[in-house]
Design an enzyme around this catalytic site. Sequence first.
Site, PDB file in Angstrom:
ATOM      1  N   THR A  61       1.017  -1.667  -0.316  1.00 11.29           N
ATOM      2  CA  THR A  61      -0.391  -0.003  -0.274  1.00 11.29           C
ATOM      3  C   THR A  61       1.098   1.255   0.490  1.00 11.29           C
ATOM      4  OG1 THR A  61      -1.194  -0.993   1.046  1.00 11.29           O
ATOM      5  CG2 THR A  61      -1.756   1.259   1.512  1.00 11.29           C
ATOM      6  N   TYR A 149       3.532 -12.138   6.699  1.00 11.89           N
ATOM      7  CA  TYR A 149       3.002 -11.397   5.688  1.00 11.89           C
ATOM      8  C   TYR A 149       2.810 -12.990   4.634  1.00 11.89           C
ATOM      9  CZ  TYR A 149      -0.025  -8.059   2.570  1.00 11.89           C
ATOM     10  OH  TYR A 149      -0.506  -7.489   2.076  1.00 11.89           O
ATOM     11  N   LYS A 177       0.188 -11.647   9.903  1.00 13.50           N
ATOM     12  CA  LYS A 177      -0.668 -10.638   8.524  1.00 13.50           C
ATOM     13  C   LYS A 177      -1.327 -11.541   7.605  1.00 13.50           C
ATOM     14  CE  LYS A 177      -1.700  -6.921   5.070  1.00 13.50           C
ATOM     15  NZ  LYS A 177      -1.533  -5.700   4.834  1.00 13.50           N
ATOM     16  N   VAL A 217      -4.633  -5.776   9.795  1.00  5.58           N
ATOM     17  CA  VAL A 217      -3.714  -4.511   9.025  1.00  5.58           C
ATOM     18  C   VAL A 217      -4.617  -3.884   7.988  1.00  5.58           C
ATOM     19  CG1 VAL A 217      -1.079  -4.336   8.229  1.00  5.58           C
ATOM     20  CG2 VAL A 217      -1.412  -5.458  10.025  1.00  5.58           C
TER      21      VAL A 217
END
Length: 308
Positions: A61, A149, A177, A217
């Site tokens: 992001t 992640y 995550k 998250v």
Amino acid sequence: MTHDHPDAAARPVSRPFGRVLTAMVSPFTPDGSLDLDGAARLASHLVDEQGNDALVVNGTTGESPTTTDAEKERLIRAVVEAVGDRARVVAGIGTNDTRHTIELAAAAEKAGAHGLLVVTPYYNKPPQSGLLRHFTAVADASGLPVMLYDIPHRSGVPIDTETLVRLADHGRIVAVKDAKGDLTATSWVTSRTGLAFYSGEDALTLPALAVGCVGVVGTSTHFTGALTAEMIEAYDAGDMPAALALHRRLLPLFTGIFRTQGTILVKAGLASLGLPAGPVRPPLVDATDDEIAQLRADFAAAGLELPE
């Protein structure tokens, strides 16, 4: 040696990075340069106004594919200086090259980060044995706590349950995550390890809590952070009707922020609110007028306002 932990359900919930984290965009100036003053102001807004316990910088992001290593380090320093006394700063350092990832981990630690987000190596599709060696090597090389992640729809490879269970034995691998979208797999890992699972999909936060996750998250949390924290707090307090009501209220933004690539719409929304954002870098493209109009409708459906 067994990796099962039958007493997992009896352990208190561990939240090494708090409840609500936002994968923060990287503000740019109109010419596309990194806006460090804007990053500091945005980080302060997310922590002070949106109730974030931690911020993830240099994630996807944050347009990590198009920022340089030097820019990544400067961004960490700016955000730590702005909010590091009242929120955790987690640095995205994952690449598909173990050596490069270790270099970024060292730079993040030197820049003052409080934790590392390490994505599954993407595109080269390593086997599970390669993932185990990659994540272990990164955690061995740093003194910071690590959040793995797991996002197979981007990386091309999931982190399998047995791999996660083995990685949980590493003292510095503390969290995940979870953007796998497989709550059954999540359930197995949370029942067998002490890893703190954070939903990596905004709309799955509430159901993920029910199978052992501890927070989120998020991306829409640029705008919904405080209300998302309320939802999690209601769940923790056993007030399911209140948690469900907030989930349903925020669903238009939990999902609407991903009508196109999330960074694009977050930056459009921030700009409409007069907050630092700036343009995206190619190959991303800025939001169209129609996309911004739809985002405004999604805000309204969630009971929030996005100014013209």
